[in-house]
Write an enzyme that holds these catalytic residues in place. Structure first.
Site, PDB file in Angstrom:
ATOM      1  CG  ASN A   1      -2.816   4.436   9.779  1.00 50.31           C
ATOM      2  OD1 ASN A   1      -3.196   5.565   9.482  1.00 50.31           O
ATOM      3  ND2 ASN A   1      -1.579   4.183  10.144  1.00 50.31           N
TER       4      ASN A   1
ATOM      5  CB  THR B   1       9.978 -10.642 -11.989  1.00 52.06           C
ATOM      6  OG1 THR B   1      11.099 -10.417 -12.846  1.00 52.06           O
ATOM      7  CG2 THR B   1       9.311 -11.953 -12.381  1.00 52.06           C
TER       8      THR B   1
ATOM      9  CD  GLN C   1      -5.513  -0.110   8.406  1.00 49.02           C
ATOM     10  OE1 GLN C   1      -6.232  -1.060   8.723  1.00 49.02           O
ATOM     11  NE2 GLN C   1      -4.206  -0.102   8.658  1.00 49.02           N
TER      12      GLN C   1
ATOM     13  CB  SER D   1      -1.929  -3.158   1.946  1.00 52.54           C
ATOM     14  OG  SER D   1      -1.031  -4.053   2.536  1.00 52.54           O
TER      15      SER D   1
ATOM     16  CB  CYS E   1       3.920   3.416   9.713  1.00 54.33           C
ATOM     17  SG  CYS E   1       3.671   2.160   8.456  1.00 54.33           S
TER      18      CYS E   1
ATOM     19  CG  HIS F   1       0.730  -6.545   5.231  1.00 53.25           C
ATOM     20  ND1 HIS F   1       0.916  -6.214   6.548  1.00 53.25           N
ATOM     21  CD2 HIS F   1       0.943  -5.421   4.538  1.00 53.25           C
ATOM     22  CE1 HIS F   1       1.250  -4.942   6.640  1.00 53.25           C
ATOM     23  NE2 HIS F   1       1.277  -4.434   5.439  1.00 53.25           N
TER      24      HIS F   1
ATOM     25  N   GLY G   1       0.822  -1.199   0.000  1.00 52.50           N
ATOM     26  CA  GLY G   1       0.000   0.000   0.000  1.00 52.50           C
ATOM     27  C   GLY G   1       0.861   1.255   0.000  1.00 52.50           C
TER      28      GLY G   1
END
Lengths: 387, 387
Positions: free
Chosen positions: B150, B240, B184, B204, B330, B206, B72
């Site tokens: 978040n 990739t 979120q 995102s 974060c 995860h 994200g």
């Protein structure tokens, strides 16, 4: 799954059984956010730090100089885009055969006031050191040269270039950043970033049996990244760290690095066997036959089959059960099917159009190579009849 | 592995058993480079396209508007750094509570000639629509507002903001890009990028039981990315493709999206239970008690425990077996332990310093929440005696 005798290892390697085990184990053992302050988070952070230390050991550098990214392409972009933050622009010297993730962002720097100068190559695909020295002047801010080329396997004299840069700096009281893309050399050919006066370098996980989505960025000089965020990787790379991918990468790199010499010899035998198996046939021309640890990687063979189009040969070999490449996988996305690397190596447009890449891994066997050579001869014979 | 009653799901979620199975299966079934022209490569590409179609279905948008990234944070940076390529700079309006991966790169744009204006919030943590409308003028190039915050879980009126922007454009013959960080909210709260006039958005993997290292970028308007390379993801994101991560993400998102309403109700019950369990105790103050699908997410609770420092409470809860957060993961990397979100929500420095985040996931149970509330009461009682 389609099964191949797989000779496209420069595009990507299969994930090893052990690397996949490391990945799933780490997912289960370290599920927490490495930035979290509770113990589980700190343990995840420690797992990442241990991975960093392993890689630092392999590269003979402090772990503090290593930053995890999501890919080699990102590592190249991370350094090159950081130049946008520099107040005083200047010259960038870049080799003509860089990976698209270095060449294209560097060329774009022109729009931001940089002068971008392409370093041409001799017919062996090598940068001429004398020419390089002549191209240096005090306005040069950065030199970008890849170690092993992903299409033709030539090795650039990055050690010598590093020395020339440092000597020039000393004599001219200036500062030049030396960036090296080491994606195709890491754990395959000796690479000593610190000893060789390299300021930053890029590495990738999925070129050596570890999962996609992990890259490494070595950086000794302080840079100002363009991508910002939560301060992960000491501010060099935002985003929650991919703990499992990082651990799997470091462990697999360590295993591969231990086998570096053995794997070099093995792939050299394979490439030499392919060359000798095809030597009687006039149509097969290899770009560089002479493998040497300072000039040509054994992992990559560039094979010209003029006048057969590379893409046609790749497809018929596909149906014969062999995965080879009609160029780098990266260039396959381009509408022009970019062949700038081959042209910079002095191949004609026609030759470039009919050049395939065969890239080895230590798992390839001599029997597979003999079968590959036979298949190439058969398919080419049939294709020549059509034309 | 340290086991917790885990209430830090906004930092990262555990990977579900099924997502990990999807990941390993895809690694084994689609090991080839999706850009390769042989069948195995094309099959890998197809697996990615199918993942993209699934996500397009969930977001009611064409798969052609979706691009896979590594996180994200990368998706936010991808859009914001693309503004560097614009010749005519102008104003950026950005909410005061954006994630660091949006706020910091946007603030950096000042150095490149943009005027960056912060949109302030009311004491509920919401952007005032009238104030926003007044801030618009013809020099505004971009508006950046996250959907669910978040740290405090407030939901911004992005639907209304999108409408105001389109109306303004029509009346003033100008073009404004509207970017939304939906990390979120995705699969947790209804989010309709296309219907809501959003031009780009970030997601995102995860944060919803799928592996790290995968993000998504929705983009309807054409942008010029700063990071360049092999042309993957139609030129929007080099490197990739992480086939296995992408497939695992799309499949898990589909599973979660199917449960969206059920999960919303369940987490609402959990959050309400926590609020009521702590309601008798004067020390516990929740930022927003009233959960509503357009104003406050049930997944995130922001709890003030003044005068106890958040970090101390987080650590004692850690040893009691509960993972909660002293802020966003974060911000933990920042030397200043950034609390700008809480301060923008009108909390005093002291209140911000003593605010913890408790974030739920559908796997959390009522019993766990009751135990969490008991533990919070006990630990706070002990800590108050010390002071």
């Amino acid at each position: 799954m389609i099964k191949y005798s797989y000779f496209d290892n420069a595009a990507t390697t299969r994930v090893s059984k052990q690397a996949l085990e490391d990945y799933t184990e780490t997912i289960n053992n370290f599920p927490y956010n490495p930035s979290s302050v509770y113990k589980g988070g700190m343990e995840s952070y420690k797992a990442i730090q241990e991975a960093r230390e392993k890689l630092g050991g392999m590269l003979s550098t402090s772990p503090a100089n290593l930053f995890f990214t999501s890919s080699g392409s990102e590592s190249n972009n991370l350094y090159i885009s950081s130049l946008l933050n520099k107040r005083s622009k200047g010259k960038i010297l870049i080799s003509a055969i860089e990976h698209p993730s270095a060449l294209f962002p560097a060329q774009r720097l022109r729009e931001f006031g940089y002068e971008v100068i392409t370093l041409n190559l001799d017919s062996n695909g090598q940068i001429c050191l004398k020419g390089f020295e002549n191209a240096l002047d005090r306005s040069v801010k950065a030199v970008i040269v890849m170690h092993v080329n992903n299409e033709v396997g030539t090795i650039q004299p990055v050690k010598e270039i590093g020395q020339i840069i440092r000597d020039f700096e000393k004599n001219n009281l200036c500062s030049i950043h030396f960036h090296v893309d080491a994606v195709q050399s890491f754990c395959k050919i000796d690479f000593q970033p610190e000893k060789w006066n390299i300021d930053s370098a890029s590495f990738s996980s999925h070129k050596l049996y570890a999962p996609r989505g992990v890259g490494l960025f070595y950086c000794k000089k302080s840079i100002q990244p363009i991508y910002l965020g939560g301060g992960q990787e000491r501010g060099y790379r935002p985003g929650t760290e991919n703990t499992a991918g990082i651990v799997a990468f470091a462990n697999e790199a360590e295993r591969q690095n231990r086998l570096l010499e053995q794997n070099f010899l093995h792939t050299m035998e394979l490439k030499n066997l392919l060359i000798s198996s095809l030597s009687g046939e006039g149509i097969f021309t290899f770009f560089n036959k002479k493998i040497h640890e300072t000039t040509q990687s054994p992992y990559i063979a560039s094979l010209n089959v003029k006048p057969i189009p590379a893409e046609v040969l790749t497809r018929v070999m596909d149906s014969a059960g062999f995965a080879i490449s009609s160029g780098s996988a990266c260039s396959a996305n381009s509408p022009q099917k970019i062949k700038y690397v081959l042209e910079a190596c002095k191949l004609s447009k026609e030759e470039a159009f009919s050049t395939v890449r065969i890239s080895f891994c230590p798992d390839n066997t001599q029997d597979e190579v003999v079968a590959l050579a036979e298949a190439l001869k058969n398919e080419v014979k049939i294709l020549k009849q059509i034309r």
